[in-house]
Enzyme design. Structure first.
Site: not given
Ligand code: A3P
Length: 320
Positions: A67, A70, A130, A218, A284
């Site tokens: 979601s 990170t 989570h 998000y 992202g």
């Molecule tokens: P996508 O797979 O759609 O690119 P989590 O951190 O909960 O595991 O989620 C990972 C998702 O957040 C991934 O999405 C990732 O690319 C995106 N993500 C990670 N860092 C980000 C940032 N700084 N800004 C926006 N999205 C980010």
């Protein structure tokens, strides 16, 4: 770790099972699906429920996997520590050299560690989880501490989780097709899912206790990062002063935690032996689901979302 798994072996044997995304199986505990014998697992949830002591000054980030955890970990760490690193040369900021998951740990993984890497004794403890609201250790709920919940469009969570799971899937398990993950997701079967129940529970507490629980999406964070970062800073108790704003402090943190910056820092290296830093950074973007879901799949998920979120102030552009 093995000790924790062994302690709950008998309880695990009684739980309903389903096919897993990363591990072979998922287990239903207190209405939600969890992995087993992993750092983030049903045994860890049980161990935390038995032992975890929250402090009233703690701050938690709660999310479903994929979601934007990170990103929010980075933002919350940067905001709470904004004065600590202000006068240092930028290159010494931990987010320029390490994975946000090392800066702000999951309570699920803390149970195996003694001291988190960057916890400042003068600052509140920062943790992520989570774990569904229902299953949070009671001490978190009773302590009155702050919780930030980040939610994302279910269709983008599904797509992101599909890619992530296939990168991490245990060698003994076959690669999963998108159709297979779609079928599991729509039945609610994903790690710490059902998606809709996880979101609804945290949404309810955010409405009932807005001073304690901040509900973010998000999509809103992407659309207006600056204003949402300011809102987040206020909720955390670290608002920007007019002077800081004039000096570009908000923008500095937005850029430090941007997808571009974090994905560049995490291009190489491993978080743990079994997970590459770059696994947390893919597109992202908002709306990548349009490249994966058929119209029919999209309608199925829209219908479930409409029904489950009926009457709630949570919405995305639903195509059906
Ligand atoms: P996508 O797979 O759609 O690119 P989590 O951190 O909960 O595991 O989620 C990972 C998702 O957040 C991934 O999405 C990732 O690319 C995106 N993500 C990670 N860092 C980000 C940032 N700084 N800004 C926006 N999205 C980010």
């Amino acid at each position: 770790m093995t000790l924790v798994f062994n302690r709950y072996k008998d309880r695990l044997a009684t739980l309903p099972k389903e096919k897993g995304w990363i591990t072979e199986n998922l287990y239903m505990y207190q209405g939600f699906w969890h992995q087993s014998s992993r750092r983030i697992s049903v045994e860890t949830v049980m161990a935390l429920q038995d032992t975890f002591e929250a402090h009233p000054t703690d701050i938690y980030l709660a999310t479903l996997p994929k979601s934007g955890t990170t990103w929010l970990k980075a933002l919350m760490f940067a905001l709470v520590n904004k004065n600590r690193y202000k006068h240092n040369r930028l290159s010494t900021h931990p987010l320029l050299v390490s994975n946000p998951h090392d800066c702000l740990p999951f309570i699920e993984t803390e149970i195996y560690r003694n001291t988190p890497t960057y916890i400042d004794p003068h600052s509140p403890r920062l943790f992520a989880t989570h774990i569904p609201y229902t299953s949070l250790p009671r001490s978190i709920i009773n302590s009155g501490c702050r919780v930030v919940y980040l939610c994302r469009n279910p269709k983008d969570v599904l797509v992101s989780m599909f890619h992530f799971a296939n990168k991490l899937r245990e060698k003994s398990c076959d690669v999963m097709t998108f159709e297979e993950t779609f079928e599991l997701f729509s039945r609610g079967v994903m790690p710490t899912g059902p998606y809709w129940d996880h979101v609804k529970e945290y949404h309810k507490v955010s409405v009932d206790h807005p001073d304690n629980v901040l509900f973010l999406t998000y999509e809103d964070m992407k659309k207006d990062t600056t204003n949402n970062v300011k809102r987040l800073a206020e909720f955390l108790g670290y608002p920007f002063t007019k002077k800081e704003e004039a000096e570009g402090a908000v923008q500095g943190i937005v850029e430090l935690c941007s997808f571009q910056s974090l994905s560049e820092v995490n291009k190489h290296g491993n978080l743990r032996e079994d997970i590459r830093n770059h696994a947390f950074f893919r597109e992202g973007k908002v709306g990548d689901w349009t490249n994966h879901l058929t119209d029919e799949m999209s309608c199925v998920l829209d219908e479930i979302t409409k029904e489950k979120f009926y009457g709630l102030d949570i919405s995305w552009d639903l195509s059906c």
